[in-house]
Design an enzyme around this catalytic site. Structure first.
Site, PDB file in Angstrom:
ATOM      1  N   MET A  26       0.804  -1.223   0.000  1.00  0.00           N
ATOM      2  CA  MET A  26       0.000   0.000   0.000  1.00  0.00           C
ATOM      3  C   MET A  26       0.836   1.272   0.000  1.00  0.00           C
ATOM      4  O   MET A  26       0.305   2.355  -0.174  1.00  0.00           O
ATOM      5  CB  MET A  26      -0.918   0.026   1.216  1.00  0.00           C
ATOM      6  N   VAL A  29       8.372   3.264   0.994  1.00  0.00           N
ATOM      7  CA  VAL A  29       9.125   3.835   2.102  1.00  0.00           C
ATOM      8  C   VAL A  29      10.386   4.503   1.555  1.00  0.00           C
ATOM      9  O   VAL A  29      11.118   3.913   0.753  1.00  0.00           O
ATOM     10  CB  VAL A  29       9.505   2.761   3.140  1.00  0.00           C
ATOM     11  N   ASP A 138       0.072  -8.621  12.191  1.00  0.00           N
ATOM     12  CA  ASP A 138       0.964  -9.115  11.138  1.00  0.00           C
ATOM     13  C   ASP A 138       2.375  -9.337  11.690  1.00  0.00           C
ATOM     14  O   ASP A 138       3.362  -8.906  11.099  1.00  0.00           O
ATOM     15  CB  ASP A 138       1.001  -8.122   9.973  1.00  0.00           C
TER      16      ASP A 138
END
Length: 730
Positions: A26, A29, A138
């Protein structure tokens, strides 16, 4: 990705995007520089295809702001969350290290000490996040960073919730399928225990060299999680200590209720195993196969007193088959007789048994009173006592004419809230308005929770543990100064250690505010070495925050304190910031190459760089007058700016050297006999006729310094002229 649209951009006039360091489902970085605080950070920017989804953007900011509230040494810090015209992004701590996955791939199977070292840090991160109501969702080796000092930091808290909103097995969730809990795979409700399951899987992989489940597709792996039945890690690595294998398998329990109820409880077992690697636990009721080899299923795990509350495992114990009312009455009678037969010595062995004896004595006393009243012939309407054994006390109807009094005691075989026995027995006729006393189960004795020793715990850890007891405790914080306990650490508790806690009870944590503020005069540290100065300030015992500001200085040697703020004699108080300006010594600069420059240009350059003005020494030379022909400091090397610089400068007194110059005519436009003229500037050096086939002309005694340009004019006999230019290096 040099063509990335964000590289080189400045977000919100603050964050300069430098380079891509990672890409996810999504977001991307980036490594960036925060110009306001002059530090490197990581910036996670939402991908363009998510920007059209307003609901996703709203949840992105809500989750990110919640995670920004986390503050723990084992969690990657979130500094900022922002929306601008350019991007939606979060700013995080930039971590220099590798992921735990990379570490595992590099080292292969880890030993139990490394596994425990990493797992305890991850569990501490989860303990903190869970205490704030945040579930990671997660946990996997890819989301754990290993730093050079061996510590770990968990990242991406809350992100999985965005990727898999609604707890369904989405495409992104499948990327983590080797570590998801069964309830996640089913799309069910997710809570703290889902993270504990995932941590168990990570520990399994560290010790066994691979995850417990694998398959040809993500869906196949997810189905294995749902079905359960993983092989014990000792099958793959027989060197796993039994206690650590038990911890792993308890964390990975297929049923949520069989896992650790909290990260705090898991940490307690880890710490106990760390202190004694031969430890074996008994998780009564947990189906861990025969390989656990724990024979006595009545042992209860008791964490060490310095861990937390002295609580037993809260997992539901093995239950006997439901008893009939007659069996319950007989069991109650037998239990009371057995309790009454205990010796004083046996009573001292168990506080729980003592409570039960006292409770039974009270029941017997009440029963005697009731029977006496009955035998004294109290007249009035008689009623039959109903069968209450086996009923849930909280669901009893209103029996007209009977008052039912509750007496509570622990029972390993009767669920909490269910009536164990009654006096008088069912069917007995008693006068209306008499009291029937019932024994109501508090559940297994393992549900007893006692106050632990929390001295010197952080307030976050203490609150987290108390909240994890599921007793709806009212935790009150009271602060006071303390000379030894650090600020925000627990001094003592009320009730004190060993006290049994009950539902809704108020627990007061007395938390240190640090040492009481003191006022003193600032000592004189100017002229001292910075380390000596810091020692002097430390001796003030005022928890001063010492900040070092280093500057270049022309005379003071490196490390010398030049000044302090506050200055000597000024009043300072506990916790105050003291700034020491410290010498870095004399500044150094790169010495440039000034040979060939005029002396005036060389001096200008050196003084502009900060060097001391050079000394010019005139020497005989055939170089042009005032030209620098040598320098005393080596070029392109660092030198102190106060260094003496000597420049040798030409006085122009020597005649320049000369030599014969031969001009090659083979490439000239000579077609036959002709006349040539050779000029240097406005001076004619040669003029004469040359026959056809002439190869060269020699010019005697020409200047031997530098490059010289000659002009050759060729006049042929038929009147055609051509001019050539010839350059030679002297």
């Amino acid at each position: 990705m040099d063509n990335d649209k964000y590289i080189g951009r400045l977000l919100d006039n603050r964050y300069e995007i430098l380079e891509v360091i990672g890409t996810g489902g999504m977001a991307v970085v980036y490594k960036a520089r925060c110009h306001r605080l002059n530090r490197l950070v990581a910036v996670k920017i939402l991908k363009d295809d998510n920007l059209e989804d307003e609901d996703f953007r709203r949840r992105f900011h809500a989750e990110s702001q919640a995670v920004a509230m986390l503050s723990h040494p084992n969690i990657v810090s979130v500094y900022d969350v922002s929306t601008s015209l350019m991007a939606d992004y979060i700013v995080m701590e930039l971590i220099e290290g590798i992921t735990l996955k990379q570490y595992m791939e590099k080292k292969g199977v880890l030993n139990w000490k490394e596994t425990l070292h990493f797992a305890m840090q991850i569990a501490k991160a989860l303990e903190h996040a869970h205490s704030k109501g945040i579930v990671h969702r997660d946990i996997k080796p890819h989301n754990v960073m290993v730093l050079k000092n061996g510590s770990v930091k968990v990242m991406d808290f809350g992100i999985a919730r965005l990727i898999s909103h609604g707890n369904t097995l989405t495409k992104e969730a499948l990327g983590s399928v080797h570590y998801i809990s069964p309830e996640q795979a089913r799309g069910g409700r997710v809570d703290d225990r889902s993270d504990i399951y995932s941590l168990g899987v990570v520990m399994y992989e560290m010790m066994a060299g691979r995850p417990p489940y694998d398959g040809e597709s993500p869906v196949a792996v997810a189905i294995q999680h749902i079905n359960g039945g993983a092989a014990l890690p000792s099958v793959l690595n027989p060197n796993i200590p039994g206690g650590l294998e038990q911890i792993i398998m308890k964390a990975m329990a297929h049923n949520v209720s069989d896992r650790y109820p909290s990260a705090t409880r898991m940490l307690a077992d880890m710490d106990e195993f760390r202190k004694d690697p031969t430890t074996l636990f008994d998780y009564t009721g947990l189906p861990l196969d025969a390989a656990m080899r724990v024979q006595n299923n009545t042992v209860v795990m008791q964490p060490p007193a310095d861990i937390a509350s002295k609580v037993v495992d809260s997992q539901t114990p093995r239950r006997k088959p439901p008893m009939t009312p007659e069996q319950r009455r007989e069991e109650a009678r037998r239990r009371r007789e057995a309790q009454q037969a205990k010796t004083p010595k046996e009573e001292k062995r168990s506080r729980i048994t003592l409570i039960a004896i006292i409770a039974c004595s009270a029941v017997a006393l009440v029963a005697i009173v009731i029977i006496l009243w009955f035998l004294l012939g109290n007249k009035g309407k008689m009623v039959k006592v109903p069968e209450l054994v086996g009923e849930v006390y909280a669901e009893l109807p209103d029996y007209q004419g009977l008052e039912i009094k509750k007496n509570e005691l622990y029972d390993d075989s009767v669920p909490e809230g269910v009536i164990i026995s009654q006096i008088p027995e069912a069917g007995t006729e008693i006068k209306k308005d008499y009291t029937v006393v019932v024994d109501v189960s508090l559940g297994p004795a393992s549900n007893i929770v006692t106050m632990g020793n929390m001295k010197d715990w952080t307030i976050d850890r203490a609150e987290s543990l108390l909240e994890g007891q599921k007793l709806n405790l009212d935790v009150v914080i009271k602060r006071e100064y303390h000379e030894e306990i650090a600020k925000d650490h627990v001094i003592r508790t009320e009730p004190k250690e060993g006290t049994t806690l009950t539902q809704g009870q108020t627990v007061t944590l007395y938390v240190s505010e640090g040492k009481k503020s003191q006022i003193s005069g600032m000592p004189n540290v100017v002229g001292k070495d910075k380390d000596d100065a810091k020692s002097v300030l430390l001796l003030q015992d005022m928890d001063l925050n010492v900040v070092i500001n280093e500057v270049y200085h022309m005379t003071a040697k490196a490390g010398t304190v030049l000044e302090s703020d506050p200055s000597a004699g000024v009043k300072i108080k506990t916790g105050q910031t003291v700034t020491l300006t410290v010498s870095k010594g004399i500044e150094k600069k790169i010495m440039p190459d000034v040979v060939g420059m005029t002396i005036s240009n060389a001096k200008g350059m050196l003084t502009a760089l900060g060097f001391k003005s050079p000394t010019a020494v005139s020497v005989p030379s055939d170089q042009p007058k005032d030209t620098v022909i040598s320098q005393s400091l080596e070029k392109e090397k660092e030198h102190e700016i106060t260094s003496e610089i000597v420049l040798e400068v030409s006085d122009g007194s020597k005649a320049p050297a000369t030599k014969d110059v031969t001009i090659d005519l083979r490439n000239s436009a000579l077609n036959g006999e002709c006349h040539i003229t050779i000029n240097q500037g406005n001076t004619t050096l040669y003029s004469g006729r040359v026959p056809k086939g002439t190869l060269s002309v020699t010019l005697p005694n020409q200047t031997a310094v530098g490059s010289v340009t000659y002009t050759i004019i060729i006049n042929e006999t038929d009147g055609w002229d051509v001019t050539e230019v010839f350059t030679t290096n002297g």
